[in-house]
Scaffold this active site. Structure first.
Site, PDB file in Angstrom:
ATOM      1  N   GLU A 184       0.820  -1.207   0.000  1.00 33.33           N
ATOM      2  CA  GLU A 184       0.000   0.000   0.000  1.00 33.33           C
ATOM      3  C   GLU A 184       0.857   1.263   0.000  1.00 33.33           C
ATOM      4  OE1 GLU A 184      -3.260   0.503  -0.423  1.00 33.33           O
ATOM      5  OE2 GLU A 184      -3.377  -1.644  -0.828  1.00 33.33           O
ATOM      6  N   CYS A 212     -18.157  -1.836 -17.545  1.00 31.27           N
ATOM      7  CA  CYS A 212     -18.189  -1.417 -16.140  1.00 31.27           C
ATOM      8  C   CYS A 212     -19.492  -1.866 -15.493  1.00 31.27           C
ATOM      9  CB  CYS A 212     -18.058   0.102 -16.036  1.00 31.27           C
ATOM     10  SG  CYS A 212     -18.196   0.723 -14.336  1.00 31.27           S
ATOM     11  N   CYS A 223     -24.357   5.215 -13.703  1.00 24.72           N
ATOM     12  CA  CYS A 223     -23.315   6.235 -13.668  1.00 24.72           C
ATOM     13  C   CYS A 223     -23.859   7.562 -14.190  1.00 24.72           C
ATOM     14  CB  CYS A 223     -22.111   5.784 -14.506  1.00 24.72           C
ATOM     15  SG  CYS A 223     -20.777   7.006 -14.578  1.00 24.72           S
ATOM     16  N   CYS A 257     -16.393   2.027 -20.338  1.00 19.59           N
ATOM     17  CA  CYS A 257     -17.734   2.053 -19.746  1.00 19.59           C
ATOM     18  C   CYS A 257     -18.572   0.851 -20.158  1.00 19.59           C
ATOM     19  CB  CYS A 257     -18.447   3.345 -20.137  1.00 19.59           C
ATOM     20  SG  CYS A 257     -17.604   4.856 -19.572  1.00 19.59           S
ATOM     21  N   CYS A 316     -12.517   2.176 -15.044  1.00 22.13           N
ATOM     22  CA  CYS A 316     -12.783   3.616 -14.940  1.00 22.13           C
ATOM     23  C   CYS A 316     -11.458   4.381 -14.944  1.00 22.13           C
ATOM     24  CB  CYS A 316     -13.574   3.889 -13.653  1.00 22.13           C
ATOM     25  SG  CYS A 316     -14.352   5.523 -13.592  1.00 22.13           S
TER      26      CYS A 316
END
Length: 361
Positions: free
Chosen positions: A37, A202, A208, A199, A192
């Site tokens: 991370e 997605c 959206c 799209c 995205c």
């Protein structure tokens, strides 16, 4: 739109398309998640994978990282950029050993008290490593939420960030939090995306708002642009009779903090006079390498590397404890600033450009 419906679609997509074979996922222990991370802050997965694997080979656990010299840590971070992350990671490892008996803590307060860990990183560690509820808001998640809910403004601004955090808290499920958070990061990284979002594939496309407006590119708003200033420096490649090169360790904070670099002469100064005054030596055999630009987030640095040789033995040259003679033929585990590493690589190659005669500074 119901919160459950949002998270269920995200989780269903993750089950079929999510990334489940990243190196820090096997094994999925808190230390590996934590290191990954930190590396993933402002850095893409494909870039991080190699660095992560080499880092784990050298520092397989908190104890080995805490016991290592900072220079060794910086060496394994060299080229990854944003070096404060490595310094904070090393400091935090020491604190985990001292305050938490070597175990990465699982509560948000303890995680956020460690150097280099903010709210989103703490949430990622808590959820991905321990399976606990914790919302996240990294760059990928910001982009998904800003587009899906058509939130105007730059996500880095306080009002927009506050709104995005509220959404993340509402939408993050209390069960399967690890899978959901990984899915949201994966959506932002693989569907995205910034430039041309996919799209059509997605799972959130039908709800959206940015897509419904036909203006996906509008969200999220870019960071307000500013013209970056340009600075210039001469990097002095000072060689001795054996061909070793003088390196200096930079101060612990600031640009390339703690890394080893070449001495830098202001471009407006006479190089001969500067070497005599600052390094206490006379030099000869001067020629330039091709100039190059290194860009930081807040300025551009134009670098002119200049090869010089010590004319006479300089007794005071090594009085500074932060200087070493670096052997190109026997490189050691030393954290080098990225452009310095490239310059040394050029010098070490046979028939390199620096062998040709150049203009004397």
């Amino acid at each position: 739109m119901a919160v459950d419906n949002f998270s269920q679609r995200v989780l269903a997509w993750f089950e079929e398309h999510g990334r489940k074979d990243l190196p820090w996922q096997h094994p999925r222990d808190p230390y590996r998640i934590w290191v990954s991370e930190i590396m993933l802050q402002q850095t893409q997965v494909n870039t991080v994978i190699g660095y992560f694997q080499r880092f784990m080979q050298r520092f397989p656990d908190v104890a080995s990282l805490a016991a290592a010299e900072l220079d060794q840590v910086m060496h394994h971070w060299s080229g990854l950029g944003y070096y404060a992350r490595a310094r904070n990671l090393h400091r935090a490892a020491g604190e985990v050993m001292a305050r938490h008996q070597g175990a990465v803590p699982d509560d948000m307060d303890s995680l956020q008290s460690l150097p280099g860990i903010g709210r989103s990183t703490a949430g990622a560690i808590r959820s991905l490593a321990f399976g606990a509820y914790a919302p996240i808001l990294d760059g990928n998640v910001k982009r998904v939420l800003a587009r899906h809910f058509a939130i105007p403004g730059w996500p880095g601004s306080s009002p927009v960030q506050k709104q995005l955090w509220q959404l993340s808290e509402q939408l993050t499920p209390h069960t399967q939090t690890a899978e959901y958070n990984q899915a949201m990061m994966d959506l932002g990284a693989t569907r995205c995306v910034r430039g041309k979002p996919l799209c059509d594939t997605c799972p959130l496309a039908r709800s959206c708002q940015a897509l419904a407006q036909g203006d996906v590119a509008r969200y999220p708003a870019p960071k307000p642009k500013k013209v970056l200033p340009v600075r210039a420096t001469m990097m002095v490649i000072l060689t001795d009779a054996t061909g070793d090169i003088l390196l200096e360790q930079r101060p612990p904070s600031g640009i390339w903090g703690g890394l080893w670099s070449l001495p830098e002469c202001p471009p407006e100064r006479s190089l001969l006079a500067w070497c005599r005054e600052v390094l206490g030596c006379d030099v000869e055999q001067r020629h330039k390498l091709p100039p190059r630009r290194h860009s930081f987030s807040h300025f551009h640095l134009d670098i002119t590397p200049v090869v010089v040789a010590v004319k006479n033995p300089a007794k005071g040259l090594m009085d500074e404890g932060s200087r070493v003679w670096y052997k190109l033929s026997q490189p050691d585990d030393r954290g080098l600033a990225a452009p310095v590493s490239r310059i040394l690589g050029e010098i070490g190659r046979p028939n390199s450009e620096q062998q040709s005669k150049g203009e004397a500074p």
